[in-house]
Structures are given as structure tokens and as C-alpha cells.
Write a protein that holds these residues in place. Structure first.
Motif, mmCIF file in Angstrom:
data_model
loop_
_atom_site.group_PDB
_atom_site.id
_atom_site.type_symbol
_atom_site.label_atom_id
_atom_site.label_comp_id
_atom_site.label_asym_id
_atom_site.label_seq_id
_atom_site.Cartn_x
_atom_site.Cartn_y
_atom_site.Cartn_z
ATOM 1 N N ASN A 161 -0.639 4.542 13.042
ATOM 2 C CA ASN A 161 0.304 3.624 12.422
ATOM 3 C C ASN A 161 -0.200 2.968 11.151
ATOM 4 O OD1 ASN A 161 2.765 3.538 14.139
ATOM 5 N ND2 ASN A 161 1.209 3.189 15.698
ATOM 6 N N ILE A 162 -1.388 3.363 10.689
ATOM 7 C CA ILE A 162 -1.896 2.841 9.422
ATOM 8 C C ILE A 162 -0.991 3.345 8.304
ATOM 9 C CG2 ILE A 162 -3.771 3.061 7.742
ATOM 10 C CD1 ILE A 162 -5.726 2.968 10.049
ATOM 11 N N ARG A 163 -0.611 2.450 7.424
ATOM 12 C CA ARG A 163 0.244 2.795 6.291
ATOM 13 C C ARG A 163 -0.477 2.482 4.994
ATOM 14 N NH1 ARG A 163 2.248 5.577 9.335
ATOM 15 N NH2 ARG A 163 4.081 5.202 10.587
ATOM 16 N N GLY A 164 0.000 3.092 3.926
ATOM 17 C CA GLY A 164 -0.560 2.839 2.613
ATOM 18 C C GLY A 164 -0.167 1.461 2.117
ATOM 19 N N ARG A 165 -0.759 1.096 1.014
ATOM 20 C CA ARG A 165 -0.432 -0.179 0.362
ATOM 21 C C ARG A 165 0.472 0.114 -0.818
ATOM 22 N NH1 ARG A 165 -5.844 -3.817 0.651
ATOM 23 N NH2 ARG A 165 -5.862 -4.052 2.903
ATOM 24 N N GLY A 166 0.431 -0.748 -1.814
ATOM 25 C CA GLY A 166 1.288 -0.583 -2.991
ATOM 26 C C GLY A 166 1.118 0.752 -3.695
ATOM 27 N N ARG A 167 2.033 1.028 -4.591
ATOM 28 C CA ARG A 167 2.053 2.309 -5.297
ATOM 29 C C ARG A 167 0.793 2.606 -6.084
ATOM 30 N NH1 ARG A 167 7.648 3.756 -8.227
ATOM 31 N NH2 ARG A 167 7.112 2.035 -9.539
ATOM 32 N N TYR A 168 0.136 1.588 -6.590
ATOM 33 C CA TYR A 168 -0.972 1.814 -7.507
ATOM 34 C C TYR A 168 -2.341 1.672 -6.847
ATOM 35 C CZ TYR A 168 2.933 1.428 -10.636
ATOM 36 O OH TYR A 168 4.147 1.628 -11.242
ATOM 37 N N GLN A 169 -2.376 1.651 -5.534
ATOM 38 C CA GLN A 169 -3.647 1.549 -4.821
ATOM 39 C C GLN A 169 -3.982 2.893 -4.180
ATOM 40 O OE1 GLN A 169 -4.000 -1.791 -2.265
ATOM 41 N NE2 GLN A 169 -3.153 -3.215 -3.746
ATOM 42 N N HIS A 170 -5.258 3.074 -3.848
ATOM 43 C CA HIS A 170 -5.677 4.304 -3.176
ATOM 44 C C HIS A 170 -5.086 4.318 -1.775
ATOM 45 C CE1 HIS A 170 -8.441 5.420 -6.320
ATOM 46 N NE2 HIS A 170 -8.874 4.170 -6.355
ATOM 47 N N ASN A 171 -4.356 5.360 -1.457
ATOM 48 C CA ASN A 171 -3.677 5.422 -0.175
ATOM 49 C C ASN A 171 -4.060 6.632 0.668
ATOM 50 O OD1 ASN A 171 -2.080 3.024 -0.124
ATOM 51 N ND2 ASN A 171 -0.850 3.895 -1.753
ATOM 52 N N THR A 172 -5.264 7.171 0.447
ATOM 53 C CA THR A 172 -5.699 8.237 1.343
ATOM 54 C C THR A 172 -6.047 7.608 2.690
ATOM 55 O OG1 THR A 172 -7.927 8.069 0.472
ATOM 56 C CG2 THR A 172 -6.552 9.812 -0.440
#
Length: 64
Positions: free
Chosen positions: A20-31
Motif C-alpha cells: 500500500n505504499i504510494r508515491g509522493r508528488g509528481r516531482y519527487q522520486h517515486n521508485t
């Protein structure tokens, strides 16, 4: 462990967090491995190992 009348193992709880881990904002590293590292406060090696342990791709890009 018993939480609010429901029985869980530690592994079951970790599995739920990992999935359930999700990414953050559009401009952050989301791997995934970076989000796992930040969520659990561990290093990159442990974050990658956690991903593999739960059958997840550490390099997957997560959506916010």
C-alpha cells in the motif's frame, strides 16, 4: 498480535504496508525502493531486500 479484536502476524502487517505504499508528488522520486526506504527508515540495501522478500519490483514507479 491482536489489534482491535483482529489477529495479525508481523509479516501480514508488513505485507500490507509494502503493498500500500504510494508515491509522493509528481516531482519527487517515486521508485518503490525509495518509498520503502523512507517509510521504514532503512538503507537502500534493506529497502531492496524488503521489496524482493514480498515479491515486489524495487524499481517500479509508484503513482502518487
Amino acid at each position: 498480535m491482536r489489534l482491535s479484536g483482529v489477529e495479525f502476524t508481523e509479516r501480514e502487517l508488513l505485507d500490507r504496508v509494502m503493498r500500500n505504499i504510494r508515491g509522493r508528488g509528481r516531482y519527487q522520486h517515486n521508485t518503490r525502493w525509495i518509498r520503502v526506504k523512507d517509510t521504514f527508515g532503512v538503507g537502500s540495501g534493506v529497502a531492496n531486500a524488503l521489496c524482493y522478500e514480498f515479491g515486489l519490483d524495487p524499481d517500479e514507479e509508484l503513482k502518487p
